[in-house]
Design an enzyme around this catalytic site. Sequence first.
Site, mmCIF file in Angstrom:
data_model
loop_
_atom_site.group_PDB
_atom_site.id
_atom_site.type_symbol
_atom_site.label_atom_id
_atom_site.label_comp_id
_atom_site.label_asym_id
_atom_site.label_seq_id
_atom_site.Cartn_x
_atom_site.Cartn_y
_atom_site.Cartn_z
ATOM 1 N N ARG A 1 42.834 45.605 48.139
ATOM 2 C CA ARG A 1 43.232 45.268 46.770
ATOM 3 C C ARG A 1 43.212 46.497 45.845
ATOM 4 O O ARG A 1 44.147 46.726 45.079
ATOM 5 C CB ARG A 1 42.261 44.218 46.243
ATOM 6 C CG ARG A 1 42.583 43.659 44.917
ATOM 7 C CD ARG A 1 41.433 42.757 44.523
ATOM 8 N NE ARG A 1 41.546 41.455 45.158
ATOM 9 C CZ ARG A 1 42.206 40.434 44.631
ATOM 10 N NH1 ARG A 1 42.809 40.568 43.478
ATOM 11 N NH2 ARG A 1 42.260 39.285 45.239
ATOM 12 N N TYR B 1 39.146 37.894 58.263
ATOM 13 C CA TYR B 1 40.231 38.785 58.696
ATOM 14 C C TYR B 1 39.803 40.233 58.483
ATOM 15 O O TYR B 1 38.902 40.527 57.684
ATOM 16 C CB TYR B 1 41.540 38.486 57.947
ATOM 17 C CG TYR B 1 41.415 38.377 56.447
ATOM 18 C CD1 TYR B 1 41.368 39.491 55.635
ATOM 19 C CD2 TYR B 1 41.353 37.120 55.844
ATOM 20 C CE1 TYR B 1 41.263 39.377 54.264
ATOM 21 C CE2 TYR B 1 41.247 36.997 54.474
ATOM 22 C CZ TYR B 1 41.204 38.123 53.689
ATOM 23 O OH TYR B 1 41.083 38.016 52.326
ATOM 24 N N ASP C 1 48.850 35.490 37.019
ATOM 25 C CA ASP C 1 47.823 34.461 36.828
ATOM 26 C C ASP C 1 47.811 33.910 35.401
ATOM 27 O O ASP C 1 47.344 32.787 35.184
ATOM 28 C CB ASP C 1 46.427 35.034 37.140
ATOM 29 C CG ASP C 1 46.113 34.981 38.627
ATOM 30 O OD1 ASP C 1 47.015 34.656 39.427
ATOM 31 O OD2 ASP C 1 44.949 35.265 38.987
HETATM 32 C C1 LIG Z 1 38.968 35.116 46.078
HETATM 33 C C2 LIG Z 1 40.418 35.417 45.852
HETATM 34 C C3 LIG Z 1 41.235 35.794 46.920
HETATM 35 C C4 LIG Z 1 42.594 36.026 46.719
HETATM 36 N N1 LIG Z 1 43.393 36.363 47.784
HETATM 37 C C5 LIG Z 1 44.709 36.563 47.588
HETATM 38 C C6 LIG Z 1 45.559 36.915 48.679
HETATM 39 O O1 LIG Z 1 45.085 37.038 49.807
HETATM 40 N N2 LIG Z 1 46.888 37.107 48.446
HETATM 41 C C7 LIG Z 1 47.429 36.987 47.194
HETATM 42 O O2 LIG Z 1 48.651 37.172 47.025
HETATM 43 N N3 LIG Z 1 46.643 36.662 46.129
HETATM 44 C C8 LIG Z 1 45.318 36.448 46.300
HETATM 45 N N4 LIG Z 1 44.517 36.134 45.244
HETATM 46 C C9 LIG Z 1 45.128 35.979 43.911
HETATM 47 C C10 LIG Z 1 45.320 37.329 43.215
HETATM 48 O O3 LIG Z 1 44.119 38.060 43.241
HETATM 49 C C11 LIG Z 1 45.747 37.104 41.774
HETATM 50 O O4 LIG Z 1 46.750 36.124 41.733
HETATM 51 C C12 LIG Z 1 46.293 38.397 41.172
HETATM 52 O O5 LIG Z 1 45.310 39.396 41.191
HETATM 53 C C13 LIG Z 1 46.756 38.132 39.741
HETATM 54 O O6 LIG Z 1 47.102 39.342 39.146
HETATM 55 P P1 LIG Z 1 47.341 39.407 37.576
HETATM 56 O O7 LIG Z 1 47.679 40.817 37.280
HETATM 57 O O8 LIG Z 1 48.264 38.324 37.163
HETATM 58 O O9 LIG Z 1 45.937 39.018 36.910
HETATM 59 P P2 LIG Z 1 44.538 39.793 36.961
HETATM 60 O O10 LIG Z 1 44.314 40.421 38.278
HETATM 61 O O11 LIG Z 1 43.517 38.828 36.464
HETATM 62 O O12 LIG Z 1 44.704 40.977 35.903
HETATM 63 C C14 LIG Z 1 44.648 40.735 34.530
HETATM 64 C C15 LIG Z 1 44.365 42.059 33.827
HETATM 65 O O13 LIG Z 1 44.408 41.819 32.416
HETATM 66 C C16 LIG Z 1 43.278 42.411 31.801
HETATM 67 N N5 LIG Z 1 42.999 41.618 30.593
HETATM 68 C C17 LIG Z 1 42.459 40.389 30.505
HETATM 69 N N6 LIG Z 1 42.398 39.981 29.237
HETATM 70 C C18 LIG Z 1 42.922 40.970 28.492
HETATM 71 C C19 LIG Z 1 43.149 41.142 27.097
HETATM 72 N N7 LIG Z 1 42.795 40.193 26.213
HETATM 73 N N8 LIG Z 1 43.726 42.280 26.667
HETATM 74 C C20 LIG Z 1 44.086 43.272 27.546
HETATM 75 N N9 LIG Z 1 43.877 43.168 28.890
HETATM 76 C C21 LIG Z 1 43.315 42.027 29.345
HETATM 77 C C22 LIG Z 1 42.184 42.330 32.856
HETATM 78 O O14 LIG Z 1 41.160 43.278 32.620
HETATM 79 C C23 LIG Z 1 42.987 42.623 34.128
HETATM 80 O O15 LIG Z 1 43.092 44.014 34.366
HETATM 81 C C24 LIG Z 1 43.154 35.901 45.415
HETATM 82 C C25 LIG Z 1 42.334 35.542 44.333
HETATM 83 C C26 LIG Z 1 40.983 35.300 44.550
HETATM 84 C C27 LIG Z 1 40.126 34.906 43.380
#
Ligand SMILES: Cc1cc2nc3c(=O)[nH]c(=O)nc-3n(C[C@H](O)[C@H](O)[C@H](O)COP(=O)(O)OP(=O)(O)OC[C@H]3O[C@@H](n4cnc5c(N)ncnc54)[C@H](O)[C@@H]3O)c2cc1C
Length: 396
Positions: free
Chosen positions: A105, A214, A291
Amino acid sequence: MAKMVIVGGGIGGLAAALAVSRRGHRAVVLERADEFAEIGAGIQLAPNGLNALDRLGLGDAVRARAVHIDELRFMDGVTGAHVASMPLTGTYRSRFGNPYVVAHRGELHRLLLDACRRSAAIELRAGSRATGYRQDGSGATVLLDGGGRATGDAVIGADGIRSSIRRQLVGDGEPRVSGITVYRTVIPMERVPEELRWNAVTWWAGPGRHFVHYAIAGGRYLNLAPSVENGVTESFAGVPVDRERVRRTFAALDETPQRLLALGEDWKSWVLVDRDPVDHWTDGRVALLGDAAHPMLHYAAQGACQALEDAVVLGDLLDDDTDAIPGRLEKYNAERRDRTARITHAARESTRLWHPAGAQAKARNAMLSALSGTDLHDHVAWMHGAHESGSAGARR
Ligand SMILES: Cc1cc2nc3c(=O)[nH]c(=O)nc-3n(C[C@H](O)[C@H](O)[C@H](O)COP(=O)(O)OP(=O)(O)OC[C@H]3O[C@@H](n4cnc5c(N)ncnc54)[C@H](O)[C@@H]3O)c2cc1C
């Protein structure tokens, strides 16, 4: 050329910045943390996620560093019997255009970050916490903690499951607590008995619980992730838990999964949360991504893959007509809504396959073991492969 203000520098936000910059637009990424970073161990990427990374110019770099998985292996966790395997080589790779891999990751995030840093069209601002947004007919502004602002032609909220942009745009409160706890740790591969070093994502299915493992980090570690439906009602994340508690929770499993679980030492626990899908995640010049838009349980291993697909679709839809942005964002929402909602439901429903006991578990095993590799590929084709609309543009 449009200027996009992206809130959140996770996998979704950085991918969105790259996708729009590759189409000739500018992006400012606002990250609340003091630096752009991502922790955590392995992340599974199905071909649809890699297809999106190919569109962002990063597919080769991710494939070169990832573990290429040979099969998804389903075991009866109580009897220890092998039930079914979905091959991920040969026809799977040619049918879906990419392998199924486990990436690190942090490494995936670093590759996205380095690519953003190389682009003159992307500005990265750490230490910038968004609190909400404003907009008028010609632009949109992110409001920052401490009184700062960042204005552009559009705002993309990619700030995760507790998104500040979603709070204002959708207003659906706290995430749904699933009642499931997952425990996670990693162990060095040399401690794993040789006969158990399978190049597979393996499920051990048991009553009300299951255990997935894995290889990660080029095969140097084994990632262990057992889950239990324990009715937990309060959400928590990354709380240390002692190994005896993990052992007791999974004591009903067969001796082989228990041998692997016994190797784990520094266990941490998370309560799984998600949200009910919503139809609308745009408001004029503001939209959600990753997300923030469609948080799902990780059981389909698709959250990051869907965030990457969102980014590519968004990039493909934008053009130089900044007046058209609200309509383009609506189109992006419409293209992504049904697919991401279907995966959110599929991830929730996976426990119905993994967690039965007794006669129901036997019936499940009989059903799964009767399926051929092609049957199993057909079953995941809608998710792992290209599709008519919103397919990350892999076939456009
Ligand atoms: C246990 C687990 C296992 C997973 N395994 C998989 C997998 O195998 N394959 C897969 O495809 N997905 C997997 N996922 C899902 C995946 O991790 C998430 O869907 C993905 O990381 C989402 O990315 P994102 O950038 O949308 O959100 P996030 O990763 O949550 O990033 C959000 C960012 O926004 C920042 N932020 C938050 N609030 C604010 C604010 N108010 N102002 C400015 N910045 C802010 C945070 O600091 C962060 O950097 C898994 C999730 C979990 C919990």
